[in-house]
Design an enzyme around this catalytic site. Sequence first.
Site: not given
Ligand SMILES: NC(=O)c1ccc[n+]([C@@H]2O[C@H](COP(=O)([O-])OP(=O)(O)OC[C@H]3O[C@@H](n4cnc5c(N)ncnc54)[C@H](O)[C@@H]3O)[C@@H](O)[C@H]2O)c1
Length: 343
Positions: A111, A133, A175, A238, A252
């Site tokens: 929880r 979020k 973004e 989005h 993304h």
């Molecule tokens: N909650 C929110 O407000 C919000 C906002 C935007 C995006 N998102 C979500 O975020 C996700 C996308 O995030 P992302 O683009 O960070 O992708 P991700 O988390 O999949 O990371 C992208 C890639 O980078 C690699 N990686 C991460 N850090 C690294 C580093 N320092 N060195 C080498 N490799 C590294 C990971 O292993 C992965 O292969 C989506 O699921 C999206 O829906 C959420």
Amino acid sequence: MLTYSYNILPQTTQSVAMLLDTNFTHTITTLGWDKAFFLVDENVLQLHASYFLDKRVVSIKSGEAAKDIHYVMSLMETLLSLRMQRSDLLIGVGGGVVSDITGFLGATYKRGVAFAFFPTTLLAMVDAAIGGKNGINIGTYKNMMGTISQPTHILYDYSFLSSLPQNEWVNGFAEIIKHACIRDVNMFDELSQNNVAFYQKNMKSLKQLIAKNVSIKSDIISQDVNETGIRKLLNFGHTLAHAIEKHYNLDHGKAVSIGMYYDALLSHKINGFQYHGRIQQLLQQYHLPTHFECDFATLMPYIANDKKNHSDATIDYIFLEAIGIGKVVSTNIKKIETLIQSI
Ligand SMILES: NC(=O)c1ccc[n+]([C@@H]2O[C@H](COP(=O)([O-])OP(=O)(O)OC[C@H]3O[C@@H](n4cnc5c(N)ncnc54)[C@H](O)[C@@H]3O)[C@@H](O)[C@H]2O)c1
């Protein structure tokens, strides 16, 4: 190593500078916890292994598939088997995938436990780690189950960006450009004069850019934590992006880029917005796509099921009035579908 911890709880947008040690021991004590469990992206764990020696670490498989509800439930069971208590801290280290999983588990495990984010992608530093979020995926529906719950801290260590693949730098700029489009024409102009390589070479400018984006997003969140009004602006691009991302398995950031360009074109058709060409140019300058060969008819069920719909007929859609000024408009879903398919 000097990094920053932004305390972005809704009631404050103040940022707090902290000296973090390389293996987190003092950091965790400084944050006020004796015991922490780390959820770490598998690639980050491999590339920065020394950070996590002697820590309670759970490796998270890399990529969007980790946000699937069944995988997230298996992580819940792992935390139970490790006997994580309600008084312990959960820290997610990775990109947006890990921050979404950590926020969801943090808000629901027993929880709710305290959780912190340690974003390691540009996209997570400027966006995913902020706002609390956090969603996970059900089948092909993205972020369909989720929570709104704030992390206690967001820890920034820019040195992690040294291992970030080029493709992920590009995704992060999607973004950033979104924030510029909906809220900040000056940042749009600054971005127009630079490119990815500039920010990779100029750490001072990069840190300023990240701080600017943290401040834009946290300012919006602090006015509307539960997304009843202004926070919806952050969904610019989005609706279509989520459909493309899941159906066609696109990153993304790239899906958001295509979604933003289409939303700029819709803004032109609906609002008379004149600057869709400038947006296309900026996205391309940052190596982001603006078109995608696909059957848009296959994406329409996703739009019909979008979380921003408030009836079967209408959706809160984000249009641009000018660069830097987004607005939320309740719009007929059929009208959006028809316009998208006519582009
Ligand atoms: N909650 C929110 O407000 C919000 C906002 C935007 C995006 N998102 C979500 O975020 C996700 C996308 O995030 P992302 O683009 O960070 O992708 P991700 O988390 O999949 O990371 C992208 C890639 O980078 C690699 N990686 C991460 N850090 C690294 C580093 N320092 N060195 C080498 N490799 C590294 C990971 O292993 C992965 O292969 C989506 O699921 C999206 O829906 C959420």
